[in-house]
Design an enzyme around this catalytic site. Structure first.
Site, short mmCIF file in Angstrom:
data_model
loop_
_atom_site.label_atom_id
_atom_site.label_comp_id
_atom_site.label_asym_id
_atom_site.label_seq_id
_atom_site.Cartn_x
_atom_site.Cartn_y
_atom_site.Cartn_z
N HIS A 185 -14.19 -93.16 39.93
CA HIS A 185 -15.32 -93.34 39.02
C HIS A 185 -16.35 -94.31 39.61
O HIS A 185 -17.55 -94.02 39.64
CB HIS A 185 -14.82 -93.86 37.68
CG HIS A 185 -15.91 -94.18 36.70
ND1 HIS A 185 -16.37 -93.29 35.77
CD2 HIS A 185 -16.65 -95.31 36.53
CE1 HIS A 185 -17.34 -93.85 35.06
NE2 HIS A 185 -17.52 -95.08 35.51
N GLU A 186 -15.87 -95.46 40.07
CA GLU A 186 -16.81 -96.47 40.60
C GLU A 186 -17.46 -96.00 41.90
O GLU A 186 -18.66 -96.22 42.12
CB GLU A 186 -16.08 -97.80 40.80
CG GLU A 186 -15.48 -98.40 39.53
CD GLU A 186 -16.51 -98.65 38.44
OE1 GLU A 186 -17.71 -98.81 38.75
OE2 GLU A 186 -16.12 -98.66 37.25
N HIS A 208 -20.40 -93.69 41.16
CA HIS A 208 -21.67 -94.34 40.83
C HIS A 208 -22.47 -94.62 42.11
O HIS A 208 -23.69 -94.43 42.15
CB HIS A 208 -21.41 -95.66 40.10
CG HIS A 208 -21.15 -95.50 38.64
ND1 HIS A 208 -21.98 -94.80 37.79
CD2 HIS A 208 -20.15 -96.00 37.85
CE1 HIS A 208 -21.51 -94.86 36.55
NE2 HIS A 208 -20.39 -95.56 36.56
N GLU A 229 -22.54 -92.12 33.30
CA GLU A 229 -21.11 -92.37 33.12
C GLU A 229 -20.33 -91.06 33.12
O GLU A 229 -19.26 -90.96 33.73
CB GLU A 229 -20.85 -93.15 31.82
CG GLU A 229 -21.31 -94.59 31.85
CD GLU A 229 -20.48 -95.46 32.76
OE1 GLU A 229 -19.45 -94.99 33.30
OE2 GLU A 229 -20.85 -96.62 32.96
#
Length: 254
Positions: free
Chosen positions: A105-106, A109, A167
């Site tokens: 997820h990070e 980004h 997100e």
């Protein structure tokens, strides 16, 4: 306007300064620590698939470090500079698959350049930067006067709030990265279930910057038919033959 190269160079500087201050306060966990080795092993499996979502990532100088802090948080700066806070590992009792969900997820980004877009759109001033730097002070117990040099991208990445669309994109891209690396994407569901359960005990920092709730889990479930077969292929099997996913319970309430 911040260009990609400018953001990358500033990110590199701020990440280095952040690690330096953490080391001075004995908050930087050494590479020999099994927790750091675990994080780096998981990253080594995910990173080879990053270029699928951003070709420039093939040339990034990836770094993975662990900061000794009770905060339940993690981030990835532009250029592939990853940091986890030890609290997210201990307070959520994460499996390797769940760590991969957080990391994917990070990383997503950074790959989708959400941070640069947020910073371009914002009108952050040096005064705001110093306030963000004070947030770093709170994590490590550092004198706020020492964090002025960390008041740029490094501090922003810790407290940066992305849009709901960003997100969601990071969730889906992260699932894809983790699944291709051989991590069970169903761990994304258990991760956010544990986030919610832990957050009901006490406020979690990561929940202030990452919207949670049933809608997020539902979105992951809607995309599961796309990523679960990818994961199954890495295991040499099919979706219908995968065993149920088993997480680990949260630690007893203190």
């Amino acid at each position: 306007m911040r260009t990609k190269s400018t953001v990358n160079e500033q990110s590199k500087l701020q990440y280095t300064q952040l690690l330096t201050e953490a080391k001075q306060k004995n908050a930087l966990v050494p590479p020999s620590d099994p927790r750091v080795q675990r994080l780096r092993a998981i990253a080594s499996r995910i990173v080879p698939y990053a270029a699928r979502w951003n070709p420039a990532a093939a040339d990034w100088k990836w770094e993975v470090n662990l900061l000794n802090s009770d905060q339940v948080n993690a981030f990835c700066m532009p250029g592939g500079r990853i940091a986890f806070f030890s609290g997210i590992l201990t307070k959520l009792n994460l499996t390797d698959d769940e760590v991969a969900m957080v990391m994917g997820h990070e990383i997503s980004h950074a790959l989708r350049e959400h941070a640069r877009k947020r910073m371009v759109e914002s009108s952050a001033t040096s005064a705001v930067g110093k306030l963000l730097g004070a947030g770093v002070s709170a994590y490590f117990g550092i004198d706020p006067r020492l964090t002025d040099t960390v008041a740029g991208i490094g501090a922003q990445m810790i407290s940066l709030k992305f849009s709901r669309g960003e997100e969601t994109e990071a969730d889906i891209v992260g699932l894809d990265l983790a699944a291709r690396a051989g991590f069970d994407p169903r761990a994304g569901i258990t991760l956010w279930q544990k986030m919610g359960a832990a957050g009901s005990r006490q406020p979690l920092e990561i929940l202030s910057t990452h919207p949670g709730g049933e809608s997020r889990i539902n979105e992951m479930n809607r995309n599961m038919p796309l990523v679960l077969p990818v994961y199954a292929r890495t295991k040499g099997t099919t979706v219908d033959k995968l065993p149920p996913y088993q997480s680990m319970p949260l630690p007893p309430k203190a």
